[in-house]
Design a protein around this motif. Structure first.
Motif, PDB file in Angstrom:
ATOM      1  N   ASP A 144      -7.814   6.511   8.303  1.00  0.00           N
ATOM      2  CA  ASP A 144      -8.024   6.233   6.879  1.00  0.00           C
ATOM      3  C   ASP A 144      -9.498   6.079   6.521  1.00  0.00           C
ATOM      4  O   ASP A 144      -9.830   5.823   5.363  1.00  0.00           O
ATOM      5  CB  ASP A 144      -7.271   4.960   6.465  1.00  0.00           C
ATOM      6  CG  ASP A 144      -5.761   5.193   6.383  1.00  0.00           C
ATOM      7  OD1 ASP A 144      -5.321   6.307   6.698  1.00  0.00           O
ATOM      8  OD2 ASP A 144      -5.044   4.247   6.002  1.00  0.00           O
ATOM      9  N   THR A 204      -8.032   0.855  -1.272  1.00  0.00           N
ATOM     10  CA  THR A 204      -7.057   1.689  -0.546  1.00  0.00           C
ATOM     11  C   THR A 204      -5.691   1.023  -0.565  1.00  0.00           C
ATOM     12  O   THR A 204      -4.658   1.704  -0.610  1.00  0.00           O
ATOM     13  CB  THR A 204      -7.483   1.954   0.910  1.00  0.00           C
ATOM     14  OG1 THR A 204      -7.591   0.725   1.619  1.00  0.00           O
ATOM     15  CG2 THR A 204      -8.813   2.692   0.964  1.00  0.00           C
ATOM     16  N   ASP A 205      -5.662  -0.321  -0.552  1.00  0.00           N
ATOM     17  CA  ASP A 205      -4.383  -1.027  -0.684  1.00  0.00           C
ATOM     18  C   ASP A 205      -3.740  -0.734  -2.030  1.00  0.00           C
ATOM     19  O   ASP A 205      -2.516  -0.797  -2.177  1.00  0.00           O
ATOM     20  CB  ASP A 205      -4.587  -2.535  -0.530  1.00  0.00           C
ATOM     21  CG  ASP A 205      -4.890  -2.942   0.904  1.00  0.00           C
ATOM     22  OD1 ASP A 205      -4.650  -2.129   1.813  1.00  0.00           O
ATOM     23  OD2 ASP A 205      -5.382  -4.070   1.111  1.00  0.00           O
ATOM     24  N   ARG A 235      -2.482  10.217  -0.094  1.00  0.00           N
ATOM     25  CA  ARG A 235      -2.742   9.337   1.051  1.00  0.00           C
ATOM     26  C   ARG A 235      -4.054   8.587   0.811  1.00  0.00           C
ATOM     27  O   ARG A 235      -5.109   9.211   0.724  1.00  0.00           O
ATOM     28  CB  ARG A 235      -2.856  10.157   2.334  1.00  0.00           C
ATOM     29  CG  ARG A 235      -3.181   9.324   3.567  1.00  0.00           C
ATOM     30  CD  ARG A 235      -3.354  10.202   4.780  1.00  0.00           C
ATOM     31  NE  ARG A 235      -4.275   9.601   5.734  1.00  0.00           N
ATOM     32  CZ  ARG A 235      -4.890  10.259   6.688  1.00  0.00           C
ATOM     33  NH1 ARG A 235      -4.706  11.575   6.795  1.00  0.00           N
ATOM     34  NH2 ARG A 235      -5.688   9.647   7.527  1.00  0.00           N
ATOM     35  N   GLN A 251       1.351   9.774  -5.131  1.00  0.00           N
ATOM     36  CA  GLN A 251       1.570  11.012  -4.363  1.00  0.00           C
ATOM     37  C   GLN A 251       0.284  11.458  -3.645  1.00  0.00           C
ATOM     38  O   GLN A 251      -0.136  12.608  -3.720  1.00  0.00           O
ATOM     39  CB  GLN A 251       2.087  12.133  -5.270  1.00  0.00           C
ATOM     40  CG  GLN A 251       3.449  11.831  -5.874  1.00  0.00           C
ATOM     41  CD  GLN A 251       4.009  13.002  -6.667  1.00  0.00           C
ATOM     42  OE1 GLN A 251       3.260  13.826  -7.188  1.00  0.00           O
ATOM     43  NE2 GLN A 251       5.326  13.083  -6.762  1.00  0.00           N
ATOM     44  N   GLY A 294      -3.771   2.129  -3.276  1.00  0.00           N
ATOM     45  CA  GLY A 294      -3.322   3.513  -3.205  1.00  0.00           C
ATOM     46  C   GLY A 294      -4.377   4.531  -3.573  1.00  0.00           C
ATOM     47  O   GLY A 294      -4.068   5.726  -3.716  1.00  0.00           O
ATOM     48  N   LYS A 311       0.824  -1.207   0.000  1.00  0.00           N
ATOM     49  CA  LYS A 311       0.000   0.000   0.000  1.00  0.00           C
ATOM     50  C   LYS A 311       0.861   1.262   0.000  1.00  0.00           C
ATOM     51  O   LYS A 311       0.591   2.225  -0.728  1.00  0.00           O
ATOM     52  CB  LYS A 311      -0.928  -0.028   1.215  1.00  0.00           C
ATOM     53  CG  LYS A 311      -1.804   1.185   1.392  1.00  0.00           C
ATOM     54  CD  LYS A 311      -2.675   1.002   2.642  1.00  0.00           C
ATOM     55  CE  LYS A 311      -3.555   2.200   2.897  1.00  0.00           C
ATOM     56  NZ  LYS A 311      -4.396   2.018   4.098  1.00  0.00           N
ATOM     57  N   THR A 312       1.910   1.267   0.801  1.00  0.00           N
ATOM     58  CA  THR A 312       2.763   2.457   0.912  1.00  0.00           C
ATOM     59  C   THR A 312       3.425   2.792  -0.422  1.00  0.00           C
ATOM     60  O   THR A 312       3.441   3.962  -0.847  1.00  0.00           O
ATOM     61  CB  THR A 312       3.837   2.239   1.990  1.00  0.00           C
ATOM     62  OG1 THR A 312       3.194   1.950   3.241  1.00  0.00           O
ATOM     63  CG2 THR A 312       4.723   3.464   2.139  1.00  0.00           C
ATOM     64  N   GLU A 313       3.954   1.793  -1.096  1.00  0.00           N
ATOM     65  CA  GLU A 313       4.626   2.017  -2.377  1.00  0.00           C
ATOM     66  C   GLU A 313       3.644   2.526  -3.435  1.00  0.00           C
ATOM     67  O   GLU A 313       3.959   3.421  -4.227  1.00  0.00           O
ATOM     68  CB  GLU A 313       5.289   0.725  -2.867  1.00  0.00           C
ATOM     69  CG  GLU A 313       6.502   0.271  -2.050  1.00  0.00           C
ATOM     70  CD  GLU A 313       6.126  -0.400  -0.739  1.00  0.00           C
ATOM     71  OE1 GLU A 313       7.001  -0.560   0.123  1.00  0.00           O
ATOM     72  OE2 GLU A 313       4.931  -0.758  -0.577  1.00  0.00           O
ATOM     73  N   ARG A 314       2.434   1.937  -3.429  1.00  0.00           N
ATOM     74  CA  ARG A 314       1.445   2.372  -4.415  1.00  0.00           C
ATOM     75  C   ARG A 314       1.005   3.812  -4.145  1.00  0.00           C
ATOM     76  O   ARG A 314       0.767   4.595  -5.071  1.00  0.00           O
ATOM     77  CB  ARG A 314       0.244   1.425  -4.392  1.00  0.00           C
ATOM     78  CG  ARG A 314       0.600  -0.027  -4.749  1.00  0.00           C
ATOM     79  CD  ARG A 314      -0.645  -0.891  -4.835  1.00  0.00           C
ATOM     80  NE  ARG A 314      -0.288  -2.305  -5.006  1.00  0.00           N
ATOM     81  CZ  ARG A 314      -0.380  -3.212  -4.047  1.00  0.00           C
ATOM     82  NH1 ARG A 314      -0.844  -2.865  -2.853  1.00  0.00           N
ATOM     83  NH2 ARG A 314      -0.038  -4.460  -4.273  1.00  0.00           N
ATOM     84  N   ALA A 315       0.862   4.164  -2.872  1.00  0.00           N
ATOM     85  CA  ALA A 315       0.450   5.522  -2.520  1.00  0.00           C
ATOM     86  C   ALA A 315       1.529   6.539  -2.891  1.00  0.00           C
ATOM     87  O   ALA A 315       1.227   7.640  -3.374  1.00  0.00           O
ATOM     88  CB  ALA A 315       0.141   5.597  -1.025  1.00  0.00           C
ATOM     89  N   LEU A 316       2.805   6.186  -2.667  1.00  0.00           N
ATOM     90  CA  LEU A 316       3.891   7.102  -3.031  1.00  0.00           C
ATOM     91  C   LEU A 316       3.909   7.373  -4.529  1.00  0.00           C
ATOM     92  O   LEU A 316       4.168   8.496  -4.968  1.00  0.00           O
ATOM     93  CB  LEU A 316       5.235   6.509  -2.576  1.00  0.00           C
ATOM     94  CG  LEU A 316       5.527   6.572  -1.075  1.00  0.00           C
ATOM     95  CD1 LEU A 316       6.796   5.803  -0.745  1.00  0.00           C
ATOM     96  CD2 LEU A 316       5.653   8.028  -0.618  1.00  0.00           C
TER      97      LEU A 316
END
Length: 629
Positions: free
Chosen positions: A554, A525-526, A455, A453, A528, A445-450
């Motif tokens: 979230d 959301t996973d 949250r 750009q 992103g 999830k973090t990588e996809r959100a980055l």
């Protein structure tokens, strides 16, 4: 379910040469349960002069037996019970005779207090089931018998009370015995002893009565003093639910709780059932000093030889006889709430010392308490008993209830009100959870959100039909998209054309509708995304269940608050008109409830504002919360 371990220990300490019988009185309302216990106490000469004086005074004030003592008042302690002449709560009483000590639970007869009867039965060895000789076997008689059997009671006394009011007629007695024997035969009781009694006058309570020369069996007290209810708890495999981690300083770490079954000695190997981590017992510590051995019922702190990870809620066990560990199991459930059990709704379960989210995935059948027939059911109502499949959020350790009453039972708790709404007895594990594991992913999830750009979050729009949810949600998504956001809008009507096309609008279907949407939104959301969900979602429990799927912060609940009068005036789809005409059933705001959010992240009132203004207000709040740039 209620634990009587401290009371048991105190009584055993006081009367170390006597064994202890725990029994309950149950049956239908006004069958004389409290009167029977009072008569037992009185005729066993266990009342002080002060208690007798109080009983005489209370009988004159509250009594229902004319000028005689009302023995029920010795047990019915609540003012409401005395005024109504019924038992509401479970009243525990201790008494002793020359041959045995007793803890008796006087349980309610009214249907709405069936939960209290189950509480009393959960720790009893024997049930005294009262039947009014004038009325015979009633629905509540059958229900209490079924619950007693499910809760593992093996011995029943069928106390046919008020035999004096039918002239001590042996034919009436024999008819009731025959009716009950036919009903109870499949329940598996080890013994059913029928005794004709008059609790009010004492016939066959503590001594045989001359009024029943046709009855040759024991008086009730004689049977209670001699019945063999030897428990094999200590002979069962070792089980120790960890109540808390006892660490008063850096030099001591122990695990406190009560031995549920079996025995443990210094040097014995143990395993933490859930994790499989193993060690050996170094010390057994109690308030009264160290022990060499702890047995079922002993409160103890176990100190291990190794520093392994053990937490509250874990179950220690014997390595050679481990409990089952699974996140799915089948169980008989006694439903205790006026709000029906709904498959798919998220509840909490307390299993041993562990509390975990739980969901009923399917109701296999409901049991007809009169015929024991298995009936199809989509929900369970108050006092219903059914066999259900259940799933927990993570694997739990348990035994079948038949194998171990302590580690095979659980209670169900409403997540919103924190009220106990059901009790369960585990039949067997479904073992699906042991074969299905989370597959680790290289991109999360973090990588996809980055990459996007932004949250990820769930924006949950809730409100009545016609409140403006879809209109506002569409505008918010448009503005997020224009700002470079990556979004997806899930709308209630759209999903009912595909994912949820098999669902109607009953409460159970509405719950399942939101459960599916919540799982889909979490997956998005996973990925992103910022997911906008526009659903009436009338029940708080389901909205909170979706909230629990994602990390704190979230889930943004947005209450589109429009008075129902305004929704009726707008009626964009003509639904309110159809609901008024009776052509639409289960319509929110008419014949189905809407539970408004109590603490939403955003409470938006729509009257006097345009949809554009509302969308701008929401976008501004999302910027403050860091959801969007």
């Amino acid at each position: 379910m209620t634990s009587l371990a401290p009371m048991d220990k105190a009584i055993r300490s006081r009367d170390s040469r006597k064994d202890l019988l725990r029994f309950l009185t149950c049956g239908s309302v006004d069958d004389g349960k409290s009167t029977l216990i009072g008569r037992l106490l009185h005729d066993s000469r266990l009342l002080t002069e002060d208690q007798m004086s109080t009983l005489a005074r209370d009988s004159a004030r509250h009594g229902t037996t004319e000028d005689e003592l009302d023995y029920a008042l010795l047990v019915d302690g609540l003012e409401a019970e005395r005024e109504q002449g019924i038992t509401i709560d479970v009243a525990y009483r201790y008494f002793t005779t020359a041959r045995r000590s007793f803890i008796v639970a006087d349980t309610p007869g009214h249907e709405q207090y069936t939960r209290n009867m189950a509480t009393g039965a959960s720790k009893a060895d024997l049930a005294v089931l009262l039947v009014d000789a004038r009325k015979g076997i009633l629905v509540q008689t059958r229900r209490h018998s079924l619950i007693a059997a499910m809760l593992g009671l093996k011995h029943v006394v069928l106390a046919i009370n008020k035999i004096d009011l039918v002239g001590f007629d042996p034919l009436t007695y024999e008819r009731i015995v025959a009716d009950y024997t036919a009903f109870a035969a499949p329940l598996g009781f080890a013994s059913v002893v029928a005794i004709p009694i008059s609790a009010r006058h004492g016939d066959n309570v503590t001594r045989s009565s001359a009024n029943t020369p046709w009855y040759s069996g024991p008086a009730l007290l004689d049977h209670l003093e001699t019945v063999d209810v030897t428990s094999d708890t200590s002979a069962r495999p070792f089980r120790f639910p960890v109540q808390w981690v006892n660490r008063p300083n850096l030099d001591f770490r122990g695990y406190a709780g009560t031995v549920a079954s079996g025995a443990i000695r210094i040097g014995d190997p143990i395993v933490v059932a859930g994790s499989g981590r193993a060690s050996r017992v170094r010390q057994l510590v109690t308030f009264d000093g160290p022990l060499d051995e702890a047995r079922a019922g002993d409160a103890v702190t176990i100190v291990l030889e190794d520093e392994i990870d053990v937490a509250r809620g874990d179950l220690m066990a014997a390595p050679q006889a481990r409990p089952e560990v699974s996140d799915q199991f089948a169980a008989h459930v006694i439903w205790m709430s006026e709000h029906a059990l709904i498959p798919g709704r998220s509840y909490l379960a307390r299993i041993g010392t562990r509390t975990t989210p739980i969901t009923v995935t399917a109701i296999k059948y409901r049991i007809d308490v009169n015929t024991r027939e298995h009936l199809a059911a989509t929900t369970l109502a108050l006092n219903d008993i059914g066999l259900c499949n259940l799933a927990t959020d993570s694997p739990v350790a348990f035994d079948s209830y038949e194998a171990n009453r302590s580690t095979g039972c659980f209670i169900i708790i409403d997540r919103y009100s924190n009220a106990t709404v059901g009790a369960g007895m585990i039949s067997f594990g479904l073992r699906r959870g042991t074969n299905v594991h989370w597959q680790p992913l290289l991109i999360g999830k973090t990588e996809r959100a980055l990459l996007k750009q932004q949250r990820p979050a769930i924006l949950w729009f809730t409100g009545l039909s016609g409140a403006g949810k879809s209109t506002v949600a569409n505008l918010v998504e448009q503005k997020l998209h224009a700002a470079g956001g990556h979004t997806m809008l899930l709308d209630g009507d759209n999903l009912r054309h595909g994912l949820n096309r098999d669902l109607g609008f009953t409460e159970a279907d509405r719950v399942e509708n939101i459960r599916r949407v919540g799982e889909v939104a979490k997956l998005m959301t996973d990925a992103g995304l910022v997911v906008l969900c526009s659903f009436i979602s009338p029940y708080r429990a389901e909205r909170e269940a979706v909230r629990s799927l994602v990390p704190s912060g979230d889930f943004i609940e947005i209450f589109i608050d429009t008075p129902i009068e305004e929704c009726v005036r707008r009626d964009p789809k003509g639904l309110y008109a159809k609901a008024k005409a009776g052509t639409i059933k289960n319509f929110t705001g008419f014949d189905a409830p809407y539970e408004a959010p109590e603490h939403p992240e955003l409470h938006v009132t729509t009257v006097g504002r345009t949809a554009e203004e509302l969308a701008d207000l929401i976008i501004a709040e999302l910027r403050l919360r860091g959801i969007t740039r």
